[in-house]
Structures are given as structure tokens and as C-alpha cells.
Design a protein around this motif. Structure first.
Motif, PDB file in Angstrom:
ATOM      1  N   ARG A 640      19.151   1.328  -9.017  1.00 59.01           N
ATOM      2  CA  ARG A 640      20.381   0.408  -8.016  1.00 59.01           C
ATOM      3  C   ARG A 640      18.848  -0.707  -7.830  1.00 59.01           C
ATOM      4  N   ALA A 641      17.945   0.293  -6.729  1.00 57.02           N
ATOM      5  CA  ALA A 641      16.770  -0.726  -6.269  1.00 57.02           C
ATOM      6  C   ALA A 641      16.475  -0.563  -7.000  1.00 57.02           C
ATOM      7  N   VAL A 642      15.188  -0.069  -8.816  1.00 57.24           N
ATOM      8  CA  VAL A 642      15.001  -1.082  -9.566  1.00 57.24           C
ATOM      9  C   VAL A 642      15.178  -0.613 -10.679  1.00 57.24           C
ATOM     10  N   PRO A 643      15.763  -1.855 -11.285  1.00 55.64           N
ATOM     11  CA  PRO A 643      17.092  -1.680 -12.438  1.00 55.64           C
ATOM     12  C   PRO A 643      16.299  -0.742 -13.788  1.00 55.64           C
ATOM     13  N   ASP A 644      17.216  -0.735 -14.519  1.00 59.81           N
ATOM     14  CA  ASP A 644      16.404   0.261 -15.930  1.00 59.81           C
ATOM     15  C   ASP A 644      17.633  -0.592 -16.588  1.00 59.81           C
ATOM     16  N   GLY A 645      17.073   0.442 -18.043  1.00 57.08           N
ATOM     17  CA  GLY A 645      18.641  -0.101 -19.416  1.00 57.08           C
ATOM     18  C   GLY A 645      18.734  -1.385 -19.665  1.00 57.08           C
ATOM     19  N   THR A 646      19.306  -1.873 -19.300  1.00 60.86           N
ATOM     20  CA  THR A 646      20.546  -3.855 -19.246  1.00 60.86           C
ATOM     21  C   THR A 646      19.708  -4.359 -19.077  1.00 60.86           C
ATOM     22  N   GLN A 647      19.835  -4.185 -17.413  1.00 59.40           N
ATOM     23  CA  GLN A 647      18.910  -4.429 -16.332  1.00 59.40           C
ATOM     24  C   GLN A 647      17.619  -4.447 -15.672  1.00 59.40           C
ATOM     25  N   ILE A 648      17.525  -3.741 -16.692  1.00 64.89           N
ATOM     26  CA  ILE A 648      15.205  -3.497 -16.209  1.00 64.89           C
ATOM     27  C   ILE A 648      14.669  -4.443 -16.118  1.00 64.89           C
ATOM     28  N   SER A 649      14.665  -6.048 -16.735  1.00 68.20           N
ATOM     29  CA  SER A 649      14.382  -7.450 -16.445  1.00 68.20           C
ATOM     30  C   SER A 649      14.747  -7.482 -15.134  1.00 68.20           C
ATOM     31  N   ARG A 650      15.853  -7.247 -14.246  1.00 68.31           N
ATOM     32  CA  ARG A 650      15.544  -7.523 -12.729  1.00 68.31           C
ATOM     33  C   ARG A 650      14.789  -6.745 -12.367  1.00 68.31           C
ATOM     34  N   ALA A 651      14.720  -5.813 -12.864  1.00 63.52           N
ATOM     35  CA  ALA A 651      13.131  -4.937 -11.921  1.00 63.52           C
ATOM     36  C   ALA A 651      11.747  -5.302 -12.649  1.00 63.52           C
ATOM     37  N   VAL A 652      11.742  -5.612 -13.906  1.00 66.34           N
ATOM     38  CA  VAL A 652      10.588  -6.029 -14.310  1.00 66.34           C
ATOM     39  C   VAL A 652      10.933  -7.775 -15.059  1.00 66.34           C
ATOM     40  N   SER A 653       9.955  -8.421 -15.109  1.00 66.60           N
ATOM     41  CA  SER A 653      10.182  -9.648 -15.013  1.00 66.60           C
ATOM     42  C   SER A 653       9.290 -10.064 -16.767  1.00 66.60           C
ATOM     43  N   ILE A 654       8.920 -10.662 -17.679  1.00 66.14           N
ATOM     44  CA  ILE A 654       8.057 -11.289 -18.170  1.00 66.14           C
ATOM     45  C   ILE A 654       8.329 -12.673 -18.983  1.00 66.14           C
ATOM     46  N   GLU A 655       7.516 -13.270 -18.177  1.00 65.04           N
ATOM     47  CA  GLU A 655       7.594 -14.967 -18.739  1.00 65.04           C
ATOM     48  C   GLU A 655       7.379 -14.734 -20.541  1.00 65.04           C
ATOM     49  N   GLY A 656       7.651 -15.838 -21.055  1.00 64.44           N
ATOM     50  CA  GLY A 656       8.649 -16.403 -22.194  1.00 64.44           C
ATOM     51  C   GLY A 656       9.175 -15.104 -23.711  1.00 64.44           C
TER      52      GLY A 656
END
Length: 1004
Positions: A640-656
Motif C-alpha cells: 500500500r505504501a510502496v505499490p507493486d504489481g500493476t501499480q508499481i509505477s506509482r512507486a517507481v516512475s520512469i520518464e519515457g
């Protein structure tokens, strides 16, 4: 001026007037001054093609056999390849030829009027005048809107009347009154088909005006995209007629039917255009055949720069140029040599009958130049090509026309010729390459290649974007000492216009790009980047004279020692394994994709997922829950705090990289699309595949995680609702609950409050029989639901071994939270509670609601006792009097109960604490004026067990005493019976005892 610095040897106005990107635009002098021999491949059936010279090509065309009066030489090449230039060059060479009637159809003059006038120029006779007269309908007075509607009307009628093969079921569904005809006539669909950017308006404009210089090519045919399939998204389809809706549903739901519809429309487009222009079908063919008949004894040379742009009369013209000229051994029609430039795709779509006849009369000629052939240092085709245009740009039209047929060299009169040529180089013809040099030109050619044919040299793009565009638009930047600027490679100048600047130049390694980013700031960063990439070439050593010419301080960066040993892996020196290490193909593919991303390309989803997972695992792996002290969160809590799975980009976002981030969502880590991050990603992927390959990846990863550790801790605390405000609210609820169940002493201290908050609800054992059933049930429910809340509270403030129970709490912090809770417990609002405390607090509030009925029950019991023992009456005296009554009444049989039970009850009653009645009365009385913690604590601490026992005793005693008295009184009322004197005496004594007990003072 003594140096080349900030020097321009051309005028932007002269460049614009001289360098045209269309073959038909320049004067003959400019054409010959800029012409570079093109590579022509002669291609027959099944052959890849033999390269021939232009001289061989023109000789074959002009002197090759004319079979039955027909020779058609298709010149095929992609847009901008030079095929039209070749046709224009042939025309220039033929102008002075005798015995030939030359007709030249330039691509810039392809309106119906232009084409027909050129075909029939200077030809007298009624058969030609008839066609010319029909052109009056296409005068400038005819509005474009009128022609658009007429083309659509004629097209509808043509497809309605079209004859199709009996077995062509798709076409049969599209012809007639219920096919395409209803769509083309329905007002809703007509409005859509006539929107400004649609196909029909473009063709109508072209029919009237032709194609302007440097305009994009007009699409020659309908495509599926031109069908009104998207109308359902932008229009109310219900506004269409029922027949139109039915036809639309059939076509929009069947891709095969859509392809058939496009073919049917294209088959009848020429007919529709000719009818809309008031030209009868076949009239142009008849006129051209009359021309051939008129010119018997001569030869017609028809040169068409772009056949796809011929409007409306294409079918007529095709039929006319392949019609045999010899009938019965007699030449009836003049032979026609036709050279037509056409793209390969459009040529393939021409009628089979025409292509069969054309290819039987002449080879197909292909014009293209493979970039691989001109990227090496030995092939200077592109260098010489651009050099001629640079020279023409410096001279201008007037000087070239005056000097024709010779071609002067503008550099020979320049004072900087030696310095300039030594620095920037020259072509094989001696033309200076300034402001380019050879490496810059090779790169300019490469990055302007067609996106769909990236390996093919596209002269038009090079001229428009990197020669004319740069000379006109960058002249001021050169004079101001700002060249090369970012505008030098603005998106519309390159084939991959969506790519970032670094992506358009891919030979620098990521480590080099990263160092440039770190060393320089904008705009210098872009200027150096462009200088290294273009003017530096593969050695990355820019000539000092280039720096001087562009007012750019000489760079002290030295990349030579860092150059990669393998061009396939430009970052091998810093991120790849040793030479002996074999990289798996899958990993190499990922590394290449990351390399491309670091230069501006999109990062594939699979690679982005791997990188995100690596980083996320590192983010949550080494968290130490000591500041603040709290229990290590579980897997679900971390997710919940550091999303993973299908929501992992909410934790680690990559431009491009593709990611589904909702608006306003701020990821924990945001990796920008930079070379430095490209190196990091490659290291991480190496490490994941084999930790021994890239040990430094752990250090790099730790640097990232250290930077975000505090943020992650905050995120976890927020996700668990363990922040200070939540803890204070939860503590207030727990305090209130503890008070309600009697866990607080009369005068509690801070330690008592802390203990009350941390109490889980275990060990509560009420012996209080005064509690009503509602209270007892609510209290049991609250205690059961309190435990998870206390566990969560302990987790937020305590330490544990792994995922075990909390074994110690942060006492100073707990005390601080409890102090804050005490100040707000009376005004506690449930909406401020964290989710993990809401359920227990709901039960607490339900218990709190039972205070009123509980107080009422206590008041009732107290009133019952006061009825039996009014104020001032001694409880013990009453008990003793009852004992005496038992002694007297038992001998007379007045004790109407089990005597032993009565005596035991009476003995137990003498031990009761009658003072509890006063204490409970005080609680009941005080409840009227109390609230909050005072009320909860008083009610929670109250113990009415003794009070209830006293009430029960009095109730029990009253029942057997009343029964005994009734029995005694009954004996007095029996009429004929003698009442024994002893009985009378006993009754009198009992009454006396009871009366005496009422008159005694109260004694506790």
C-alpha cells in the motif's frame, strides 16, 4: 574581418530563391549547377536491379525500341528520392531536340487545367478545342465547395451504377441504391466527408489549383482512414437516414468490406472528377489519340514528374499512352515514349493491363541511394550533392544564369578560402562545405532519411531541412555566435521528430552524454553536444577552427580514452561485463533498449517493469524501523505504501516509459530520461542477470534508496495511518473505552493513562450484577474489538522481532501521545480516527449509548431500596428486627419460606456493605451534571453488585413477611374458631418488633 568567426557567405533571401526542393522549380542553370548523378537501377522481372549511369538510362529511353508505338519507362522511387529530379533533368536535356514533340508535366502544375493545356499546347483543330472549351467549367470562378459537392455526387452515382463480377459478393453489397450511394448522399455523412481535412476537399483543391511548391504530396487515393468510420465518435448517428445507418453498420463492422469499399471508390474516382469538371469520360483519351494521329511521322516524348498527382484524367491518359500505334502494318498514331515518376506503392496499384504493357515495352528504373553506401569515408555522393547546392546558395540564380553553361565556384573569391577549406573541407568539385564539414554532412543526411525507409538517402529532405532550412534560419545564430543551437535540430528537421536531441545522434556513449550533461548547462550543453556529434565525427575531436568559427570555447573534455571497443555496446567500458563474459541475447536486447531510452526513445514495458521491480525491492529491503520505533510492516502494508504489481509505477516512475499514473499522483522515485540513468539501468539489469558482472550496481542502488528512505518511511506511516494525529486520536478513543469499562482509578496519573491505553482488554472480570444486559453485551463486543486496535497502536509505537508481537514500546513517545490525547479526549471526533481504530471506537460509542439506560436501572434499584429502608432507617437494625421476627414467627408458622434459607439469607444480608447504596446514589446523581471522561470513568468504575444484593434481600424478605402477615390476619378473621391466646400474643410481638425497627435511627 580577419577571421572566419561568426561569418556567413550567403544571404537567406538568395538561398530561398535559389534552392528549391522540387525538381521543377529551379531554372535550367540552377538545375545543371546542382545536379548530382543519381544511382539508377535497371530492374526487370524477378531482378534486384543492375546499376546503370544516367547516360545509359537516357540513351535507353530515347533510343530503345518502341514496340508497336509504345515505350513506357516507369521511374520508381520513394518520396524525395530524386526520381522527379531525374525526369526534370531529362527534360532539360531534351529541350533543343528535333523530331520529337516533348510534353512535360511538372508536379507543381497538376491541376486539371494545367495538365490538359500542357498536353494540347499549340495544337489547333476542333477535336482539341472541344476539350479546351470544357475547361471553362474549371475557371477560377468555380468555387472549391461547388467542385467538392459535384465530385461527391458524381462518385455516388458512379458507384451506384458500377458493374461488378457476379462472384464479387463484397462489391455487390456496396453498389446499387443501398450501398455506398446512400452514405455519399446522406446529409450527415456528406458533412463528414466534406470536412476541410478530408480526402474529397483535398482532391477538389488540387483539381482546381494543383500542388504548390514545397507543399506536401496530396494523397492520390482513398484509404480506409478516409471512410466515415469515426463518425459514430463525433456525430449523432441517429440523425442519419435508416438506409444510411444500415449501410454504415455493415461497412464499419467488416474490415474486408472496408477494403472493398476503398477499392470501389478509387476505381471510380477519376470518372467522378472528370464528370464534375464537365469532361466526358474518354474525352482526354480521344484528344490525345487525335494528337498522336496529328503527329504521325514524329515521336512524342511525354515526361511526367509524378503520375500520382495527375488529376482525374489518369485513366484516360494511361489508355492513350499504351494504345498501339501501328494498325495493320500502317502507322496510324505517332509513337509515344513516356517517362513517368511514381512511387512503388502507387505503381503497384495501377491497372494490371497498363503495367503489363508498360513492362513489356521497357524496363522499370529505380532511383534510390542506400545510406550504407554513403556513410563510409570513401563514398562522397552526399558530400558532392550538398556541396553543389551550397555553392549555388552562395551564388544565387542571377549569377548562375549569367555564367551558364559554366558553373563558377563562389569560394574562389572568398578571403577565407584557405582557412575555411582547411577547417571545414570541400567537395570533389572544390565547393566549400561551410558551415558543415564532411562528418556533419554525413550525419545530416542520415538523420533526415524517411522514417519508413531509414536506410535510403532522401535528397529532398536533406535540401529542405538541412541545407535551405539551416542556411536561412540559422544565419542569424551564426552571426550572433550561438550556432549550433538547439533549433539546428528542431523536430521537424529530422526523421524521428518525436525523439529527444540525444536520440537523434546515437554514436556517443551514455557515459559521454552523461559527462556532457554534468559539465555544461544550457544552452552550452546543446551546442557542445551538437559539435561533438556532427562536426567531431567518430573521433569526437572537433577541429579547433570549428570552435573558433562558431564562437564556442574549445572543450577540454577528452573522450578518446573512453571510446567503446564495440559499436554495438557503446557503454561497454563502464557497464558491460568483461570481454570473456558472454551476454545472453535477452539481456543484450534489454541493454540495447535501455540505451535507446537514454537517448530519447520509449522504454519497452517489459524492461521498465524489470527496472522498477529491482528498484522497488531495494527501496523496501533495508528499512530499519527505529526512527521512529515501530513494528516492521507486513507485505500488504508495504504494497500500500510502496505499490507493486500493476501499480508499481506509482512507486517507481520512469520518464519515457508507458505508465498509468492518475493525475496528481506523485511517485516516490522519478527517473528522468537521462544518459546517467541509462547507465544505472544497464548496471541494474547486469546485476540482476549476474551479480558478479556489475558489483557497483549495489552501490548505485544504495545511493538511490538512501535518498528516498525517509520518504518511504513517511509513506509507510501514512499508509498504515500511524502518523501523530492518527495515534493521538486512537489513544483518545482507547482512553475513553478504558474509562467506560472501569480501568481508570479515581485519581489517575500519567502512568495509569498509559497503562489504560496499552491495555488490550484482557483480564476484565466484572462481578457487578447491576449491569443491564445491553451494557454487558456492548461491553463484551467492545473488548473483543479493542484488542486489534491496541495491537495496531503498539505496532505504531513498539519494536518486534520480525513479524512477531511487539515486545517493547517507545515509552517517551507513548507518553507524549497519551498527553496529547488527554487534552482532546472529551471532544473526540470519530472521523479523525485512523481506519484501524474506527471499528473499536464504533463499539465504544455503542457502549457509551448504554449509559442512560444503565443509570436508569440503577436509579430504579435505589428507589426500591429506599422504599424498604427510607432515609434515616438503620439497615442493620432492620436486619436484626427481621431476625427477631424470624425467631418469633417461626414458632407460630408465620415464616412462609424455607426457614434455613431465610436464616442464611438474613445472615448474609448482615454482611452487606450498605454504604454501596450511597456510593451508587452519588454516581447516579453525579451523572446528571457530568460528561466526557468524568462521566465515563464514574460509570465505568461504579459497582452496584452489593446494591443489587441488598435489593434482592429486601425483596425476598418482604415476600415471606407479607405472606406471614396475611396468614396471621386470616386467622383473626375466621368466624367460629377460637384464637389461641398464644397466637395473639405472637402476632402482637411481631408487629411490635417491626414497628420498633422502623422507629430506630439509621445505623450503618
Amino acid at each position: 574581418m580577419t577571421t572566419l568567426t561568426n561569418f556567413t557567405c550567403w544571404s537567406p533571401e538568395v538561398v530561398t530563391a535559389t534552392i528549391a526542393t522540387e525538381a521543377a522549380s529551379p531554372s535550367d542553370a540552377v538545375l545543371l549547377a546542382t545536379h548530382t548523378p543519381l544511382r539508377v537501377r535497371r530492374r526487370g522481372d524477378g531482378e534486384t536491379g543492375q546499376v546503370i549511369t544516367e547516360e545509359v538510362f537516357i540513351d535507353e529511353f530515347l533510343h530503345g525500341p518502341v514496340k508497336e508505338g509504345v515505350r513506357v519507362a516507369p521511374v520508381i522511387g520513394e518520396s524525395g528520392s530524386g526520381k522527379s529530379h531525374l525526369v526534370r533533368w531529362v527534360y532539360a536535356a531534351l529541350k533543343e531536340s528535333h523530331g520529337r514533340h516533348v510534353i512535360y508535366l511538372p508536379k507543381a502544375q497538376t491541376s486539371l487545367r494545367d495538365v490538359i493545356e500542357r498536353l494540347l499546347r499549340d495544337l489547333p483543330g476542333p477535336q482539341f478545342e472541344e476539350v479546351r472549351s470544357k475547361l471553362d467549367g474549371l475557371s477560377e470562378a468555380v468555387s472549391k465547395a461547388t467542385l467538392e459537392r459535384k465530385i461527391l455526387d458524381e462518385l455516388a452515382e458512379s458507384v451506384r451504377e458500377a458493374e461488378v463480377e457476379p462472384r464479387d459478393f463484397l462489391a455487390k453489397a456496396l453498389v446499387g441504391d443501398r450501398g455506398l450511394y446512400v452514405l455519399l448522399h446522406d446529409p450527415l455523412f456528406r458533412q463528414y466527408l466534406l470536412e476541410p481535412d478530408s480526402f474529397i476537399p483535398k482532391r477538389a483543391e488540387h483539381a482546381l489549383r494543383g500542388r504548390g511548391l514545397d507543399e506536401e504530396d496530396v494523397p492520390p487515393m482513398f484509404t480506409v482512414d478516409d471512410l466515415p468510420l469515426a463518425i459514430a465518435n463525433v456525430k449523432n448517428i441517429a440523425e442519419a437516414s435508416e438506409l444510411a445507418r444500415a449501410a454504415f453498420r455493415r461497412i464499419s463492422s467488416d474490415p474486408q468490406l472496408q477494403v472493398a469499399a476503398v477499392k470501389l471508390l478509387n476505381d471510380h474516382l477519376d470518372v467522378a472528377v472528370m464528370r464534375a469538371a464537365n469532361l466526358g469520360v474518354g474525352s482526354v483519351q480521344n484528344a490525345f489519340m487525335a494528337l498522336r494521329e496529328h503527329l504521325v511521322g514524329q515521336e512524342i516524348v511525354l515526361l511526367i514528374e509524378d503520375f500520382a498527382l495527375i488529376q482525374g484524367i489518369r485513366r484516360d491518359l494511361l489508355d492513350a499512352i499504351v494504345e498501339v500505334g501501328t494498325v495493320g502494318g500502317t502507322e496510324k498514331y505517332a509513337p509515344v515514349r513516356t517517362m513517368m515518376a511514381v512511387t512503388s506503392g502507387y505503381y503497384s496499384a495501377l491497372p494490371d493491363t497498363f503495367r503489363t504493357r508498360a513492362e513489356a515495352s521497357s524496363p522499370i528504373y529505380v532511383v534510390d541511394v542506400d545510406l550504407a553506401d554513403i556513410s563510409s569515408g570513401t563514398n562522397r555522393t552526399a558530400i558532392n550533392f550538398v556541396g553543389r547546392y551550397l555553392n549555388a546558395a552562395r551564388l544565387g540564380n542571377a549569377k548562375l544564369d549569367d555564367a551558364a553553361p559554366s558553373i563558377p565556384n563562389a569560394c574562389e573569391s572568398c578571403e577565407f578560402i584557405e582557412q575555411c577549406h582547411a577547417t571545414f573541407g570541400r567537395s570533389d568539385d572544390g565547393f566549400g562545405l561551410y558551415p558543415y564539414n564532411e562528418s556533419a554532412l554525413r550525419r545530416a543526411v542520415a538523420i533526415t532519411a524517411d522514417p519508413d525507409r531509414k536506410s535510403v538517402f532522401n535528397p529532398r529532405r536533406v535540401l529542405a531541412r538541412m541545407v535551405r532550412g539551416v542556411l536561412t534560419e540559422q544565419a542569424r545564430s551564426i552571426e550572433d555566435g550561438l550556432f549550433p543551437s538547439e533549433d539546428f535540430l528542431r523536430p521537424e528537421r529530422v526523421r524521428d521528430s518525436e525523439q529527444a536531441l540525444s536520440r537523434r545522434q546515437s554514436d556517443l556513449s551514455l557515459s559521454e552524454l552523461s559527462e556532457i550533461n554534468e559539465r555544461y548547462v544550457e544552452p552550452e550543453r546543446t551546442r557542445y553536444l551538437l559539435a561533438f556529434q556532427f562536426w567531431g565525427g567518430v573521433s569526437l575531436e572537433v577541429h579547433p577552427g570549428v570552435y573558433s568559427a562558431f564562437s564556442l570555447p574549445q572543450s577540454d573534455l577528452n573522450f578518446e580514452s573512453k571510446r567503446p571497443t564495440s559499436p554495438e555496446s557503446p557503454d561497454k567500458e563502464s557497464t558491460a561485463p568483461s570481454e570473456a563474459e558472454v551476454i545472453a541475447p535477452a539481456l543484450q536486447r534489454q541493454l540495447d533498449e535501455v540505451d535507446g531510452w537514454a537517448r530519447g526513445a520509449s522504454l519497452p514495458q517489459a524492461v521498465a517493469r524489470d527496472v522498477r521491480n529491482i528498484v522497488r525491492r531495494a527501496l523496501v529491503a533495508d528499512l530499519a524501523w527505529i526512527d521512529p520505533i515501530m513494528k516492521a510492516p507486513g507485505t500488504q502494508d508495504l504494497s500500500r505504501a510502496v505499490p507493486d504489481g500493476t501499480q508499481i509505477s506509482r512507486a517507481v516512475s520512469i520518464e519515457g516509459a508507458s505508465e498509468n499514473l492518475a493525475q496528481g499522483v506523485a511517485p516516490i522515485v522519478r527517473f528522468e530520461q537521462t544518459p546517467a540513468n541509462g547507465i544505472l539501468f544497464k548496471n541494474l539489469l547486469h546485476f540482476q542477470a549476474n551479480p558478479s558482472i556489475a558489483p557497483d550496481a549495489l552501490i548505485d542502488l544504495r545511493t538511490v534508496t538512501d535518498r528516498y528512505r525517509a520518504m518511504i518511511t513517511t509513506r509507510v506511516i501514512e499508509a498504515l495511518s500511524f502518523d501523530q494525529a492518527n495515534l493521538v486520536a486512537a489513544a483518545a478513543s482507547l482512553l475513553a473505552g478504558a474509562a467506560l469499562v472501569g480501568r481508570l482509578p479515581v485519581k489517575p496519573r500519567l502512568n495509569d493513562y498509559v497503562a489504560a491505553v496499552l491495555w488490550s482488554g484482557d483480564g476484565l472480570s466484572r462481578s457487578d450484577a447491576s449491569r443491564i444486559g445491553q451494557w454487558t453485551q456492548a461491553e463484551i463486543k467492545y473488548l473483543a474489538e479493542r484488542k486489534p486496535t491496541v495491537d495496531a497502536f503498539r505496532s505504531a509505537l513498539g519494536a518486534s522481532q520480525g513479524i512477531g508481537a511487539v515486545h517493547a514500546v517507545d515509552d517517551p513517545r507513548v507518553r507524549q501521545v497519551v498527553k496529547s490525547a488527554l487534552s482532546g479526549v472529551d471532544s473526540l471526533r470519530s472521523e479523525l480516527l485512523p481506519p484501524w481504530a474506527q471499528r473499536s471506537d464504533k463499539s465504544r460509542r455503542e457502549l457509551e449509548e448504554k449509559i442512560v439506560p444503565q443509570i436508569a436501572e440503577w436509579a430504579r434499584v435505589l428507589q426500591e431500596i429506599r422504599t424498604q429502608i427510607p432515609a434515616g432507617v438503620s439497615y442493620l437494625g432492620t436486619v436484626d428486627a427481621i431476625k427477631a421476627a424470624i425467631e418469633v414467627g417461626s414458632t407460630q408458622g408465620f415464616v412462609k419460606a424455607n426457614l434455613a434459607e431465610v436464616e442464611t439469607t438474613n445472615a448474609e444480608a448482615r454482611e452487606r456493605d450498605f454504604a454501596s447504596v450511597g456510593r451508587l446514589q452519588g454516581t447516579v446523581d453525579g451523572a446528571r451534571d457530568s460528561q466526557g471522561m468524568d462521566l465515563w470513568s464514574a460509570v465505568g468504575r461504579a459497582d452496584g453488585g452489593e446494591v443489587v444484593a441488598i435489593a434482592n434481600y429486601l425483596r425476598y424478605t418482604d415476600s415471606w413477611l407479607a405472606a406471614g402477615l396475611r396468614d396471621a390476619e386470616g386467622r383473626d378473621l375466621v368466624g367460629g374458631l377460637d384464637i389461641d391466646a398464644d397466637i395473639d400474643a405472637a402476632i402482637s410481638r411481631w408487629d411490635e418488633i417491626l414497628l420498633t425497627s422502623d422507629e430506630e435511627g439509621h445505623r450503618e
